[in-house]
Design a protein around this motif. Structure first.
Motif, PDB file in Angstrom:
ATOM      1  N   UNK A  43      41.466   3.743  32.773  1.00 22.03           N
ATOM      2  CA  UNK A  43      42.274   2.907  32.049  1.00 22.03           C
ATOM      3  C   UNK A  43      43.981   3.379  32.142  1.00 22.03           C
ATOM      4  N   UNK A  44      43.934   4.555  31.343  1.00 25.01           N
ATOM      5  CA  UNK A  44      45.253   5.096  31.193  1.00 25.01           C
ATOM      6  C   UNK A  44      45.784   5.495  32.455  1.00 25.01           C
ATOM      7  N   UNK A  45      45.114   5.909  33.649  1.00 23.35           N
ATOM      8  CA  UNK A  45      45.869   6.057  35.011  1.00 23.35           C
ATOM      9  C   UNK A  45      46.526   5.025  35.389  1.00 23.35           C
ATOM     10  N   UNK A  46      45.761   3.787  35.372  1.00 24.26           N
ATOM     11  CA  UNK A  46      46.078   2.401  35.800  1.00 24.26           C
ATOM     12  C   UNK A  46      47.240   2.215  35.174  1.00 24.26           C
TER      13      UNK A  46
ATOM     14  N   UNK B  93      54.908   3.554  36.100  1.00 25.30           N
ATOM     15  CA  UNK B  93      55.486   4.194  36.907  1.00 25.30           C
ATOM     16  C   UNK B  93      56.202   3.179  38.089  1.00 25.30           C
ATOM     17  N   UNK B  94      55.483   2.335  38.481  1.00 23.51           N
ATOM     18  CA  UNK B  94      55.908   1.443  39.362  1.00 23.51           C
ATOM     19  C   UNK B  94      57.244   0.511  38.874  1.00 23.51           C
TER      20      UNK B  94
ATOM     21  N   UNK C 178      37.929  14.490  39.840  1.00 20.70           N
ATOM     22  CA  UNK C 178      39.203  14.007  39.806  1.00 20.70           C
ATOM     23  C   UNK C 178      39.391  12.567  39.660  1.00 20.70           C
ATOM     24  N   UNK C 179      40.048  12.192  38.749  1.00 20.56           N
ATOM     25  CA  UNK C 179      40.639  10.707  38.754  1.00 20.56           C
ATOM     26  C   UNK C 179      41.855  10.266  39.342  1.00 20.56           C
ATOM     27  N   UNK C 180      41.966   9.424  40.280  1.00 23.64           N
ATOM     28  CA  UNK C 180      43.355   9.310  40.881  1.00 23.64           C
ATOM     29  C   UNK C 180      43.360   7.958  41.056  1.00 23.64           C
ATOM     30  N   UNK C 181      44.612   7.486  41.231  1.00 24.75           N
ATOM     31  CA  UNK C 181      45.060   6.046  41.562  1.00 24.75           C
ATOM     32  C   UNK C 181      44.826   5.824  43.068  1.00 24.75           C
ATOM     33  N   UNK C 182      44.969   6.789  43.948  1.00 28.09           N
ATOM     34  CA  UNK C 182      44.778   6.556  45.451  1.00 28.09           C
ATOM     35  C   UNK C 182      44.433   7.820  45.878  1.00 28.09           C
TER      36      UNK C 182
END
Length: 606
Positions: free
Chosen positions: A482-485, A491-492, A188-192
């Motif tokens: 990189x794509x998630x960030x 989104x922000x 799982x790759x997640x931002x938080x």
């Protein structure tokens, strides 16, 4: 304020306006004459009803289903469930009828979320405010049903039930170790760590952040439920919670504690409700006369024909309604005939193709004064969310757009809401989850166990980045990250621009955190709380439509007739030139088979 509902998909031409206005004027007069005649006939019959009986059960979707086509009307299909739209129409009719005293709601196993429960409770409160008496008869006294029952003037339950409102409980089943036994792992790759959509697959137990998030949501929802229950029964919240801690209780104990008003079977309701002896709490009375007085009760289908009516003048311009329900995905919207209870798989999908088409059609509706964008979705594809959200932003530059959140409008569901001028939720709506997540499934161990040999060929260094079933390489992981960030930062940007929030303040309320509607309002993620009738009133105010009771605000559900492409309006080109934050080609990428996911965690109560 009243509402008049209808369905439409086509834009009226400019040449039709005068004819339509003339037709409306004639139709309004004819409608008034017919209504007066019906009222005259009903008054001559002295058709007074003590109570209309309305069963409440099932899923209660927010809006009516689209009209069935010629073939569907001739098939033996089950009747669509009663929607909140239909329920509010009935309550409005009862509230305005001078020849009915009240309503008896028969609770029949409601299977709805907290947001819908609050809609039902608010509708009951609105009916009581008109002076109608509300009685609830319920064989169910768990948290969900008692929350509705406690909104009534009087609660009646059969002797064989018990008070089962024992509190809230949630559990999460983790599959990481079970999958490892068959040679499968999920990276799982997640931002938080608060973005927990895939924790059940990638973790063995609750992380501290997941536990914290579940705890604050449970605390919030428990406070919302018990506060309303206590208020409805005129007791303190502490006393009500103490009774819950002692539950389950026998019905006699619940009666003594003031949790219910009467013990009786439904066949005893006519005599019970006709009695003025409030001291007689027990439904069965051996000293009762042989022929006790009986309250006059009719079901909705029978009593509806007897109710007196009030005429309201419909507004010329209408408020359009578009619903986004289910997992957000690329392609057309789909509703399976059978809902498979598998997370991220079962249920309806809200297709970007269908939603963009509807929003573009709505933009061209000259008679549409404002749009209510109803969202009930936990998110889905980041690309689809961006394309839908972009169209919401374009429409909001032409007409007032109000987002009305249902049980959940989180992650991608919040992404598409952020560009609207006004966001309304219930205090229990689940929202937020502003973050990004994806997962890579490694099944090479399973193939080894099964002696399955895979051989592949490729051209291009990264051709297999989304399809390889082996472990992620460091290079592949860096590409995912990189794509998630990048997507999270975009989104922000959407949230900061749509909600007028300083971008540097967003992380503490974003990073995948999930909030109730009450918390979200404090964080400026939503503007107000209310049900769909409140949303109609707010949209009417935004569009300068009359909101007094003389008028019926015309409300039109917009449904797709086909999936053909609709060209954007030319004015959108000017808008594109004004965007400085996002370059023209800076779009969210759809990964082949593994889209970036804007999904919240999964919270289930039982």
């Amino acid at each position: 304020m009243t509402t008049a509902s209808s369905e439409s998909t086509d834009k009226p031409s400019d040449q039709q306006h005068k004819a339509r206005d003339f037709g409306r004027s004639i139709g309004d007069r004819i409608s008034t004459v017919r209504m007066n005649f019906r009222n005259w006939r009903r008054s001559r019959k002295d058709a007074y009803l003590d109570y209309i009986v309305v069963p409440l059960g099932g899923s209660f979707p927010e809006r009516d289903d689209p009209p069935r086509n010629f073939i569907e009307r001739r098939l033996p299909l089950p009747s669509p469930p009663l929607s909140m739209q239909g329920f509010n129409r009935r309550m409005q009719r009862i509230a305005e009828a001078d020849n009915v005293g009240g309503v008896v709601f028969i609770l029949q196993n409601l299977s709805v979320g907290l947001g819908t429960l609050q809609n039902l409770r608010q509708a009951i409160g609105r009916l009581r405010a008109t002076g109608k008496e509300v009685v609830v008869y319920t064989p169910y006294l768990d948290m969900r049903h008692y929350y509705i029952a406690s909104a009534a003037d009087r609660i009646v339950a059969p002797p064989s039930t018990k008070f089962d409102a024992v509190g809230l409980y949630t559990e999460v089943t983790f599959l990481k170790d079970a999958l490892a036994r068959i040679g499968v792992s999920v990276d799982v790759i997640q931002i938080s760590p608060y973005k927990t959509a895939f924790d059940r697959l990638g973790q063995s137990d609750l992380t501290p952040e997941y536990r914290e998030q579940l705890s604050w949501l449970l605390d919030e929802q428990y406070d919302i439920l018990t506060g309303a229950m206590a208020s409805g029964r005129s007791m303190t919240q502490e006393d009500l919670q103490e009774l819950i801690d002692r539950s389950p209780l026998s019905l006699e104990e619940a009666l003594t504690a003031g949790l219910i008003d009467n013990i009786a079977y439904d066949d005893e309701l006519p005599s019970l409700l006709a009695s003025t002896e409030k001291e007689n709490k027990q439904g069965t009375n051996t000293d009762a006369p042989a022929n006790p007085p009986q309250a006059k009760m009719q079901t909705w289908s029978e009593g509806n024909r007897l109710l007196l009516e009030i005429h309201h003048k419909p507004t010329r311009k209408f408020i359009g309604v578009i619903s986004l329900e289910g997992t957000i995905a690329m392609g057309p919207s789909r509703t399976p005939p059978i809902d498979v209870p598998i997370p991220f798989v079962g249920g309806s999908s809200a297709g970007e193709q269908t939603l963009v088409r509807l929003l573009r059609q709505a933009e061209k509706q000259e008679d549409m004064a404002a749009l209510i964008f109803h969202i009930d979705s936990g998110g889905g594809s980041a690309l689809a969310s961006d394309l839908i959200g972009r169209q919401v932003a374009l429409l909001a530059r032409k007409k007032p757009v109000l987002v009305y959140m249902g049980n959940i409008a989180a992650s991608g569901g919040y992404y598409v809401a952020a560009p609207a001028q006004h966001i309304m939720s219930q205090i229990g709506t689940v929202t937020g989850s502003i973050g990004v997540i994806t997962a890579h499934v490694t099944a090479s161990g399973l193939y080894d166990m099964l002696a399955v040999n895979q051989t592949s060929l490729q051209r291009g260094d990264h051709a297999n980045i989304y399809t390889d079933t082996g472990p992620l390489s460091e290079e592949a992981r860096s590409i995912y990250w990189r794509d998630i960030v990048h997507t999270y930062e975009q989104f922000k940007d959407v949230v900061a621009n749509g909600r007028n929030l300083p971008r540097e303040t967003l992380d503490p309320i974003c990073e995948g955190r999930v909030w109730t509607g009450r918390q979200a309002k404090d964080l400026n993620l939503v503007d107000s709380h209310g049900d769909f009738l409140d949303a109609i009133r707010q949209a009417a105010v935004m569009a300068d439509l009359p909101t007094d009771d003389i008028y019926a605000i015309s409300v039109v559900n917009l449904f797709p007739k086909n999936s053909s492409y609709v060209l954007p309006r030319n004015e959108q080109k000017a808008w594109l030139n004004q965007i400085s934050e996002l370059a023209a080609g800076d779009t969210i990428r759809e990964w082949n088979g593994r889209p970036l996911a804007l999904l919240p965690f999964d919270l289930r109560f039982r």
